[in-house]
Motif scaffolding. Structure first.
Motif, PDB file in Angstrom:
ATOM      1  N   MET A  65       0.839  -1.208   0.000  1.00 14.97           N
ATOM      2  CA  MET A  65       0.000   0.000   0.000  1.00 14.97           C
ATOM      3  C   MET A  65       0.869   1.250   0.000  1.00 14.97           C
ATOM      4  O   MET A  65       0.616   2.201  -0.748  1.00 14.97           O
ATOM      5  CB  MET A  65      -0.911   0.025   1.231  1.00 14.97           C
ATOM      6  CG  MET A  65      -2.030  -0.958   1.211  1.00 14.97           C
ATOM      7  SD  MET A  65      -2.953  -0.767   2.759  1.00 14.97           S
ATOM      8  CE  MET A  65      -3.815  -2.325   2.797  1.00 14.97           C
ATOM      9  N   PHE A  66       1.893   1.247   0.861  1.00 16.13           N
ATOM     10  CA  PHE A  66       2.797   2.387   0.947  1.00 16.13           C
ATOM     11  C   PHE A  66       3.464   2.655  -0.404  1.00 16.13           C
ATOM     12  O   PHE A  66       3.474   3.789  -0.894  1.00 16.13           O
ATOM     13  CB  PHE A  66       3.863   2.133   2.022  1.00 16.13           C
ATOM     14  CG  PHE A  66       4.952   3.166   2.042  1.00 16.13           C
ATOM     15  CD1 PHE A  66       4.721   4.424   2.583  1.00 16.13           C
ATOM     16  CD2 PHE A  66       6.205   2.888   1.520  1.00 16.13           C
ATOM     17  CE1 PHE A  66       5.725   5.379   2.598  1.00 16.13           C
ATOM     18  CE2 PHE A  66       7.209   3.837   1.530  1.00 16.13           C
ATOM     19  CZ  PHE A  66       6.971   5.091   2.080  1.00 16.13           C
ATOM     20  N   LEU A  67       4.024   1.620  -1.032  1.00 12.19           N
ATOM     21  CA  LEU A  67       4.709   1.796  -2.313  1.00 12.19           C
ATOM     22  C   LEU A  67       3.754   2.251  -3.415  1.00 12.19           C
ATOM     23  O   LEU A  67       4.124   3.071  -4.264  1.00 12.19           O
ATOM     24  CB  LEU A  67       5.442   0.518  -2.697  1.00 12.19           C
ATOM     25  CG  LEU A  67       6.609   0.133  -1.776  1.00 12.19           C
ATOM     26  CD1 LEU A  67       7.198  -1.215  -2.191  1.00 12.19           C
ATOM     27  CD2 LEU A  67       7.677   1.212  -1.745  1.00 12.19           C
ATOM     28  N   CYS A  68       2.524   1.742  -3.396  1.00  8.69           N
ATOM     29  CA  CYS A  68       1.518   2.203  -4.375  1.00  8.69           C
ATOM     30  C   CYS A  68       1.240   3.692  -4.192  1.00  8.69           C
ATOM     31  O   CYS A  68       1.158   4.450  -5.161  1.00  8.69           O
ATOM     32  CB  CYS A  68       0.222   1.407  -4.240  1.00  8.69           C
ATOM     33  SG  CYS A  68       0.325  -0.266  -4.890  1.00  8.69           S
ATOM     34  N   GLN A  69       1.125   4.130  -2.935  1.00  2.71           N
ATOM     35  CA  GLN A  69       0.876   5.546  -2.670  1.00  2.71           C
ATOM     36  C   GLN A  69       2.074   6.408  -3.070  1.00  2.71           C
ATOM     37  O   GLN A  69       1.898   7.506  -3.604  1.00  2.71           O
ATOM     38  CB  GLN A  69       0.532   5.764  -1.188  1.00  2.71           C
ATOM     39  CG  GLN A  69      -0.853   5.301  -0.824  1.00  2.71           C
ATOM     40  CD  GLN A  69      -1.913   6.068  -1.588  1.00  2.71           C
ATOM     41  OE1 GLN A  69      -1.978   7.291  -1.549  1.00  2.71           O
ATOM     42  NE2 GLN A  69      -2.748   5.337  -2.317  1.00  2.71           N
ATOM     43  N   VAL A  70       3.288   5.918  -2.832  1.00  5.32           N
ATOM     44  CA  VAL A  70       4.486   6.655  -3.261  1.00  5.32           C
ATOM     45  C   VAL A  70       4.425   6.867  -4.770  1.00  5.32           C
ATOM     46  O   VAL A  70       4.692   7.961  -5.270  1.00  5.32           O
ATOM     47  CB  VAL A  70       5.782   5.910  -2.852  1.00  5.32           C
ATOM     48  CG1 VAL A  70       7.001   6.504  -3.551  1.00  5.32           C
ATOM     49  CG2 VAL A  70       5.963   5.937  -1.339  1.00  5.32           C
ATOM     50  N   SER A  71       4.054   5.822  -5.510  1.00  5.68           N
ATOM     51  CA  SER A  71       3.947   5.926  -6.971  1.00  5.68           C
ATOM     52  C   SER A  71       2.856   6.903  -7.385  1.00  5.68           C
ATOM     53  O   SER A  71       3.040   7.690  -8.309  1.00  5.68           O
ATOM     54  CB  SER A  71       3.653   4.558  -7.584  1.00  5.68           C
ATOM     55  OG  SER A  71       4.726   3.678  -7.363  1.00  5.68           O
ATOM     56  N   LEU A  72       1.714   6.834  -6.696  1.00  3.85           N
ATOM     57  CA  LEU A  72       0.580   7.692  -7.059  1.00  3.85           C
ATOM     58  C   LEU A  72       0.830   9.168  -6.784  1.00  3.85           C
ATOM     59  O   LEU A  72       0.473  10.022  -7.585  1.00  3.85           O
ATOM     60  CB  LEU A  72      -0.681   7.251  -6.314  1.00  3.85           C
ATOM     61  CG  LEU A  72      -1.339   5.970  -6.801  1.00  3.85           C
ATOM     62  CD1 LEU A  72      -2.433   5.533  -5.824  1.00  3.85           C
ATOM     63  CD2 LEU A  72      -1.922   6.163  -8.188  1.00  3.85           C
ATOM     64  N   VAL A  73       1.429   9.474  -5.629  1.00  4.67           N
ATOM     65  CA  VAL A  73       1.615  10.879  -5.260  1.00  4.67           C
ATOM     66  C   VAL A  73       2.988  11.423  -5.627  1.00  4.67           C
ATOM     67  O   VAL A  73       3.235  12.612  -5.506  1.00  4.67           O
ATOM     68  CB  VAL A  73       1.337  11.128  -3.755  1.00  4.67           C
ATOM     69  CG1 VAL A  73      -0.057  10.703  -3.374  1.00  4.67           C
ATOM     70  CG2 VAL A  73       2.360  10.454  -2.864  1.00  4.67           C
ATOM     71  N   GLY A  74       3.894  10.543  -6.053  1.00  6.68           N
ATOM     72  CA  GLY A  74       5.220  10.994  -6.451  1.00  6.68           C
ATOM     73  C   GLY A  74       6.118  11.356  -5.279  1.00  6.68           C
ATOM     74  O   GLY A  74       6.990  12.217  -5.394  1.00  6.68           O
ATOM     75  N   GLY A  75       5.908  10.711  -4.138  1.00  9.28           N
ATOM     76  CA  GLY A  75       6.735  10.987  -2.963  1.00  9.28           C
ATOM     77  C   GLY A  75       6.151  10.305  -1.740  1.00  9.28           C
ATOM     78  O   GLY A  75       5.246   9.474  -1.849  1.00  9.28           O
ATOM     79  N   ILE A  76       6.656  10.682  -0.581  1.00 14.06           N
ATOM     80  CA  ILE A  76       6.151  10.112   0.670  1.00 14.06           C
ATOM     81  C   ILE A  76       4.692  10.533   0.830  1.00 14.06           C
ATOM     82  O   ILE A  76       4.384  11.721   0.768  1.00 14.06           O
ATOM     83  CB  ILE A  76       6.993  10.607   1.877  1.00 14.06           C
ATOM     84  CG1 ILE A  76       8.469  10.279   1.695  1.00 14.06           C
ATOM     85  CG2 ILE A  76       6.448  10.041   3.181  1.00 14.06           C
ATOM     86  CD1 ILE A  76       8.803   8.811   1.691  1.00 14.06           C
TER      87      ILE A  76
END
Length: 99
Positions: free
Chosen positions: A36-47
């Protein structure tokens, strides 16, 4: 989405155990949480969350014993009149944090 990559990470054992307990209460595995964390990093372009200093008092509980203790503390606060109405609490939060 096919899962075919492995990540090895070294973490502090206390942090790992605490996180596993919290995630277990949510019904989520560590692997699912990392995905989930890595998917969100990809979606938002950062932490995908703010990184800042912790609040003076922690609201998060790690286990059922901590939750029971927090609930007992809350009940004592109510019984001893150390509470304010919810609309007043939200007004104070809006004032303090500009929400």
């Amino acid at each position: 989405m096919t899962k075919n990559e492995t990540i090895h990470v070294r973490v502090n054992s206390n942090v790992k155990n605490s996180a596993e307990s919290a995630l277990d209460m949510l019904g989520i595995s560590v692997s699912e949480a990392i995905n989930m964390f890595l998917c969100q990093v990809s979606l938002v372009g950062g932490i995908p969350f703010d990184i800042k200093l912790p609040a003076p008092e922690r609201v998060i509980v790690r286990n059922e014993e901590e939750l029971a203790a927090k609930l007992e503390e809350s009940e004592r606060d109510i019984a001893e009149g150390r509470t304010i109405p919810v609309d007043e609490a939200f007004s104070k939060l809006e004032e303090k944090y500009g929400i």
